[in-house]
Every structure is written in C-alpha cells, then in structure tokens.
Design a protein around this motif. Structure first.
Motif, short mmCIF file in Angstrom:
data_model
loop_
_atom_site.label_atom_id
_atom_site.label_comp_id
_atom_site.label_asym_id
_atom_site.label_seq_id
_atom_site.Cartn_x
_atom_site.Cartn_y
_atom_site.Cartn_z
N UNK A 16 -9.66 1.11 -14.87
CA UNK A 16 -9.69 2.10 -15.94
C UNK A 16 -8.97 3.39 -15.54
N UNK A 17 -9.06 3.73 -14.25
CA UNK A 17 -8.36 4.92 -13.76
C UNK A 17 -6.85 4.76 -13.89
N UNK A 18 -6.36 3.59 -13.54
CA UNK A 18 -4.92 3.32 -13.61
C UNK A 18 -4.43 3.41 -15.05
N UNK A 19 -5.19 2.84 -15.98
CA UNK A 19 -4.81 2.93 -17.39
C UNK A 19 -4.85 4.37 -17.87
N UNK A 20 -5.87 5.11 -17.43
CA UNK A 20 -6.04 6.50 -17.87
C UNK A 20 -4.92 7.40 -17.35
N UNK A 21 -4.50 7.20 -16.11
CA UNK A 21 -3.46 8.07 -15.56
C UNK A 21 -2.11 7.76 -16.20
N UNK A 22 -1.85 6.51 -16.55
CA UNK A 22 -0.60 6.20 -17.24
C UNK A 22 -0.57 6.80 -18.63
N UNK A 23 -1.72 6.88 -19.26
CA UNK A 23 -1.80 7.57 -20.56
C UNK A 23 -1.56 9.06 -20.36
N UNK A 24 -2.11 9.60 -19.26
CA UNK A 24 -1.94 11.03 -18.96
C UNK A 24 -0.48 11.38 -18.69
N UNK A 25 0.27 10.46 -18.06
CA UNK A 25 1.70 10.71 -17.82
C UNK A 25 2.43 10.93 -19.14
N UNK A 26 2.06 10.16 -20.15
CA UNK A 26 2.71 10.31 -21.45
C UNK A 26 2.38 11.64 -22.09
N UNK A 27 1.17 12.10 -21.87
CA UNK A 27 0.75 13.38 -22.47
C UNK A 27 1.23 14.57 -21.65
N UNK A 28 1.40 14.37 -20.33
CA UNK A 28 1.80 15.46 -19.46
C UNK A 28 2.83 14.95 -18.45
N UNK A 29 4.11 14.85 -18.85
CA UNK A 29 5.16 14.29 -17.98
C UNK A 29 5.26 14.99 -16.63
N UNK A 30 4.85 16.25 -16.54
CA UNK A 30 4.93 16.97 -15.27
C UNK A 30 4.06 16.31 -14.20
N UNK A 31 3.07 15.54 -14.65
CA UNK A 31 2.17 14.87 -13.72
C UNK A 31 2.91 13.82 -12.89
N UNK A 32 4.06 13.34 -13.40
CA UNK A 32 4.85 12.37 -12.66
C UNK A 32 5.35 12.94 -11.33
N UNK A 33 5.51 14.26 -11.28
CA UNK A 33 5.92 14.90 -10.02
C UNK A 33 4.84 14.71 -8.96
N UNK A 34 3.59 14.66 -9.39
CA UNK A 34 2.49 14.44 -8.46
C UNK A 34 2.57 13.04 -7.88
N UNK A 87 -7.36 9.20 -9.42
CA UNK A 87 -8.63 9.56 -8.79
C UNK A 87 -8.73 11.07 -8.58
N UNK A 88 -7.58 11.70 -8.37
CA UNK A 88 -7.57 13.13 -8.13
C UNK A 88 -7.50 13.95 -9.41
N UNK A 89 -6.87 13.40 -10.45
CA UNK A 89 -6.54 14.22 -11.62
C UNK A 89 -7.27 13.83 -12.91
N UNK A 149 0.82 -1.22 0.00
CA UNK A 149 0.00 0.00 0.00
C UNK A 149 0.85 1.27 0.00
N UNK A 150 2.15 1.13 -0.33
CA UNK A 150 3.02 2.30 -0.47
C UNK A 150 3.68 2.37 -1.84
N UNK A 151 3.28 1.51 -2.78
CA UNK A 151 3.98 1.41 -4.04
C UNK A 151 3.51 2.36 -5.11
N UNK A 152 4.26 2.36 -6.23
CA UNK A 152 3.95 3.24 -7.36
C UNK A 152 2.54 3.02 -7.90
N UNK A 153 2.11 1.74 -7.94
CA UNK A 153 0.82 1.44 -8.55
C UNK A 153 -0.33 2.08 -7.78
N UNK A 154 -0.29 1.95 -6.44
CA UNK A 154 -1.34 2.60 -5.65
C UNK A 154 -1.24 4.12 -5.79
N UNK A 155 -0.01 4.64 -5.79
CA UNK A 155 0.17 6.08 -5.97
C UNK A 155 -0.42 6.53 -7.30
N UNK A 156 -0.22 5.75 -8.36
CA UNK A 156 -0.78 6.09 -9.67
C UNK A 156 -2.31 6.15 -9.62
#
Length: 641
Positions: A204-222, A186-188, A174-181
């Motif tokens: 679907x949220x997890x798939x969507x946020x990984x797609x969003x990382x590709x479109x907006x790399x700054x989101x990785x800071x979140x 859920x927030x973004x 419950x502290x890993x990258x996947x839960x963080x993603x």
C-alpha cells in the motif's frame, strides 16, 4: 528409451545401406521417430526412407524394404521390437514387444527417464546456474512473480532429474527504483489501517507514493537522493533500505516455500556495487572500443555500450524488412550502462553479475547462511564454491528480452563468445486477472475486457499469500474427504500447475474456479489419478515393486497407456533440451486421461489371474511414472486425496 534404440538402429542401418551402395552417408541426416496416432500404424514409425529417396535415387518403398531387412538383423533392436513393416509410400512401422519391454531394464524403474539423462544435459558434465524469482524487495509478491518462480523451480527440478548439476540463484535488487520508492513512501507518506504483514503494508505504501509523485512531481527528486544513498551505503537511508529489503525477502522466501520452491543463493545487488564487481566489469569494458563515454547529444555524460557492426547490419536488415528507418534510434545504438548522474542502470550490474556467474570476472563474493539451506552474499562471510557456471539460464519476463540481449552482447564484446552462447533467457508471458478475479478485487469490469492487467504502482493484483488462503478455502469447501492431503497443499499444487500448464509466452489469465477444477487439465485431476492408482494397489495388497508379467496381447486401452508410459523418457528429454515445463504438464495430463480410460475399460481387481497381473503391473508402472512427473513439476504424489 525405445525411440533411442530405434534411432540408433536406423542410423547404423542407413550407414550400412550407403556403404553397400558405395556412397558417403550425409553427416547431417536427421532421423525422426514418432508415435502414430492410429494403433494400426504401429507403436513407432519413421519416414527416413522418403528422406533418402532423392539422395539414393531409388523409390522410398525399395529403400524401406532394404532398411527393414537390416533392422530385423539387429539383435539388440529386436530384443524389444516385435515386428517391422513397410507401408506406402515408404514408412517403416514398428511394433513393440511389450512383454520384453516390461521385463527389460528399459521398462523398469531405472528406465523411467534414465535413458534420457546423458542426452539431455545442456552442458555435458558441467554446472547450470538458474536465476529465477528475483522480485523487487519492496512489497509482497503477486501471482505474476509466482509464475516466474514456478517456471524456474520446475526447470531446476527438470535439469536435476536429467542428470545436471544445478545451482539456483535469487537476485535481490536492493538498489532499484522500486525499493527507493518504498523507502520514500515510508518517510513521506502516512498510511492508516491494519496490515497482516510488513510486505502488505509496503504494498500500500508503494501504491501511495506513486500516487503522491503524480500530485507532487518534486517528490521524484527525493527518489533520486534515496537511490544515491542506497548505492553509497552506510547512512541512515541505506540501513533503512536494507532493513526493508531483508524483512520482505524473508516473507518472499516463506511464500515460495509453501509452493515447494527453494534457492541455493541470494545475490544482493548492493554487494555487486559496493564490493567492486561493477568496477571490475567497468575496467574490462573500457578496454573495448564498443564501451565509451558520450560527450555530446542527449546522452552526453553517459557510458554506453555501442552496437557492433554485426548488430548494426542485423538492425538494418530488420528495418528494411519492416519498412522502417531507425538510423538514429538509441534503442538500437546507445545502450546506457551508467547514466549522466552516475547512477548505474540495472543492465550494468547484470553484466557484472553474469561475468561472475561464468567465473571470468576475477573476484568473488563471500557468503553466509541467510536461513535454512539458503546462503547469501555477505562481505563478512566465508568462501564457498558458488557460481563458475558452464551454462546460465535466466527466467525473466519476455519483455526483458532486450536487456538480456545486452548482457549477451557484453559477454561477446569482452571475448567470452562461448559463454554468451551458453546464456539462455527463458521468457514468459505476464499474468493478468480474469473478469471474475478482477471483480473479486473490486475492479471496474464494466469495459467487458477478456482480462485485466495487474499494476503494483496502483496496488492492483492478487498477492501470493492471499491467493493461497482463498484457494485453500475453495478446495476445503469442495472436498468431501478431509483425511488425505491437506487442503492447503492441494491449493498450492493447483495454483502451481495452473501457472505451469500454459506455453511460456502465453499470457495467463488467472481464474480461481478453473485452477481448482477436479476434471480437465488441472493439478487436482493429476493428483487424483495418482491417488486412484495407489488405492488400487493398496486393495490388491501390493507393497513391493511388481515383476513384469508374461504379457498377453494388450487391449486397446492397455495399449494406449503402454505407449504413453514408454514415451516418458523422450518427453522428459525434450522438455530438458527445449526448457519447456508446459510440455511436461501436457504429458502428465495425457497420461492421467489414458490411465482413467484404462481403469474404466479394463477391470483390474476382478479380472482373471493373467489379466489381473498384467493390469496391476500397468497400474504400478503408471503410479511410478506419474509420481516421477509430479515430482519434476513440483506437485505432491498423494496416496489419498
């Protein structure tokens, strides 16, 4: 076990032979007992005489004759062996007296595997902790996760069946990258559409946020911010992560329960960090020269576990053999446990967890019930005797062999070499989709591949709950009799067996049509065989365990079935010793085939009185042995399908 009796006798006779010749008997002598493929070569055979030929400087046939005489004088052995023969160039072939075998305890209910118990315990009189499943709590489980769980649960059943004390853990990251993603998503990320379960929405949220990382790399800071918040705990983000993880873990447990998979303890990674388990491990590691803070280079600011001299020598030898040079390769040398930004690697927390598993960390969790029969680490809970293992078995994807080796190295570096030796990694191959299954999911299969990989980041895969629903529908449509086992139970058993029957490191290409076949090597075929035996015994009015009859010379189909039945304790013992669930599938399938051959070749209910008694006993023995095998594999043993 017949083979154990034979092996013991040969061992004693060999020692006696060496003594007769005034020679010391070698301590490392391996006595191999096998069941010959040809019935004319006996029920069991050994080549021990050929092994001894060089040591004794005598012809194998001469040695075999000497051993034969000594074995025939062994009254205990000859209680179950009818005759011993010597065959060129020096084999000893043995025929079983099946009537005596059936009447003896070795052939009774207590004998089905009972003889294997003490010999197969991985750690005599000790406790085995098995960790399996350990799915990231950020979305619904897929069939790759299910293979892990089926293997782990079967190992737990197998080791309990062979007399071991077993405790099953499910590690919740419950502290890993996947839960963080998922939390970031859920927030973004805004999602539309209906979802039957929260885990499916998070899929679907997890798939969507990984797609969003590709479109907006700054989101990785979140993601990094969320990871820190999850580790620190107490704030809004940490509570959101906990609520997501707990809800999805409950869904995971319900999914696994449908397949008969159970756990004793949920170990939450956050508790390892927040309750000082990592700090205790860190303090121990700091006292060793192999653990150090890097001050320069690309790993500056990282705490690393450096390779030992022995590891360096092994790595160098491997490089030399492969014609490569990894002199500066961080993969060999620098094993990062704490990153320069202060975030712990998964392996760091795993080291602390394993020190606790073996009871050598000096601190303990507290526990409270999570749901029926499942406990969870919880700081407001109570003390309980979890952990303190004598052996640890981890069922983890074979691609995680390197992190598992790091954990083993850390144990050894800290002076726990014995515990490191008793840490076993059971690796397994991934599950991919057959072209037909991929096509059903709407994937592009025009490339004509033999299999298609699943990807959580892309939302590609078969969810466990959806697979069970689909399989239930397939089974329901195929069957004509709906009065027996429920279609959903048959579907779960079919899926479970399909995922178990392949050797561990084999990539499983999942195909729905193959998994639901009623012939061939399938769970449905095995359950039908058991139900057929139950039906025969029911028609014969058999309600009590049958006494062994006076055996007549068995016909060929009877003989083959008898040999397979007698082999069950050996196969059970070998599977427990080698931690290979798929070998039990092979045994059970062979047993079902031989029983069906026997059923087709030998009339049972319409046979004469003597043959009928013998064949009903064989049918009852088959049913008991198949039920035992099905139970270890986690499949039902139905009286009607």
């Amino acid at each position: 076990m017949i083979s154990a009796a034979i092996s013991t006798s040969i061992d004693q006779c060999t020692k006696s032979l060496f003594s007769d010749l005034g020679l010391p008997c070698p301590a490392d002598l391996t006595i191999a007992i096998e069941q010959p493929a040809q019935l004319e070569h006996g029920d069991y055979a050994t080549n021990i005489a050929m092994q001894l030929a060089k040591l004794l400087r005598k012809a194998p046939l001469h040695i075999a004759e000497a051993l034969k005489s000594k074995m025939e004088a062994d009254a205990e052995l000859m209680k179950v062996i009818q005759r011993v023969e010597v065959a060129a160039p020096g084999f000893l072939n043995l025929w079983v007296d099946w009537g005596r075998w059936a009447a003896a305890e070795i052939g009774g209910e207590a004998g089905v595997g009972a003889g294997a118990t003490s010999a197969t315990q991985p750690f005599q009189n000790g406790k085995v902790v098995i960790e399996h499943t350990s799915i990231n709590p950020n979305k619904s489980a897929h069939i790759g996760h299910l293979r892990n769980s089926c293997i782990g649960d079967t190992l737990a059943r197998l080791l309990r069946r062979t007399g071991n004390q077993v405790e099953v853990h499910n590690y919740i990251d419950d502290l890993g990258n996947q839960l963080a993603d998922t939390v970031v998503g859920l927030q973004q990320v805004q999602l539309d559409g209906e979802h039957a379960r929260f885990g499916d929405f998070c899929w679907d949220t997890y798939a969507a946020v990984n797609k969003a990382y590709g479109e907006n790399p700054a989101l990785l800071e979140e993601r990094t911010r969320v990871l820190h918040a999850l580790e620190e705990g107490g704030g809004n983000v940490a509570w959101l992560g906990l609520l997501v993880a707990e809800r999805i873990v409950r869904e995971h447990l319900a999914e696994m329960r449908a397949f008969g998979i159970k756990y004793d303890l949920l170990v939450w990674e956050s508790r390892i960090v927040r309750e000082g388990f990592w700090q205790a491990a860190f303090d121990l590691l700091r006292q060793t020269p192999q653990f150090a803070l890097e001050t320069d280079g690309k790993l500056a600011g990282c705490w690393v576990l450096r390779e030992t001299e022995a590891e360096a020598a092994d790595a160098g030898a491997a490089d030399k053999a492969e014609g490569t040079d990894s002199a500066g390769d961080a993969y060999h040398k620098d094993k990062v446990l704490v990153r320069s930004n202060g975030i712990l690697t998964y392996t760091a927390k795993d080291i602390a967890y394993h020190l606790w598993k073996f009871g050598v960390l000096g601190i303990d969790f507290r526990y409270q019930p999570f749901e029926a029969e499942v406990w969870s680490t919880q700081p407001t809970g109570e003390a309980a005797p979890f952990g303190r293992a004598d052996m640890v078995i981890n069922v983890i994807d074979h691609r995680q062999s390197y992190p598992q080796a790091m954990v083993k190295q850390a144990l050894a570096v800290l002076g726990y070499a014995a515990q490191a030796e008793r840490l076993r990694h059971v690796g397994y191959g991934v599950v991919s989709l057959s072209p037909a299954a991929a096509q059903e999911l709407g994937l592009d299969t025009s490339a004509g591949k033999a299999s298609y990989a699943m990807s959580g980041r892309q939302g590609i895969g078969i969810k466990v709950a959806e697979l069970l629903d689909r399989m239930e529908g397939v089974i329901d449509a195929k069957r004509s009799d709906h009065e027996g086992l429920a279609s959903r139970e048959i579907a779960a058993a079919a899926i479970r067996y399909y995922l178990l029957r392949f050797s561990l490191l084999t990539e499983v290409v999942f195909d729905i049509a193959q998994a639901t076949e009623v012939t061939g090597n399938s769970g449905v075929y095995l359950m039908y065989a058991h139900a057929r035996a139950a039906s025969i015994l029911g028609k014969a009015g058999v309600v009590e365990p049958l006494a062994a009859p006076a055996f007549a010379e068995p016909e060929k189909a009877e003989h083959a079935l008898l040999k397979q039945l007698a082999d069950w304790p050996d196969r059970l013992a070998a599977a427990a010793r080698e931690l290979t669930p798929h070998t039990l599938c092979s045994y059970a399938h062979e047993l079902a085939v031989l029983f069906n051959n026997f059923y087709g070749a030998c009339p049972i209910l319409k046979a004469d009185a003597e043959s009928k008694a013998q064949r009903l006993w064989l049918t009852a023995k088959f049913q008991a042995t198949m039920a035992d095998a099905l139970g270890v594999l986690g499949l039902p043993a139905p009286s009607r399908m």
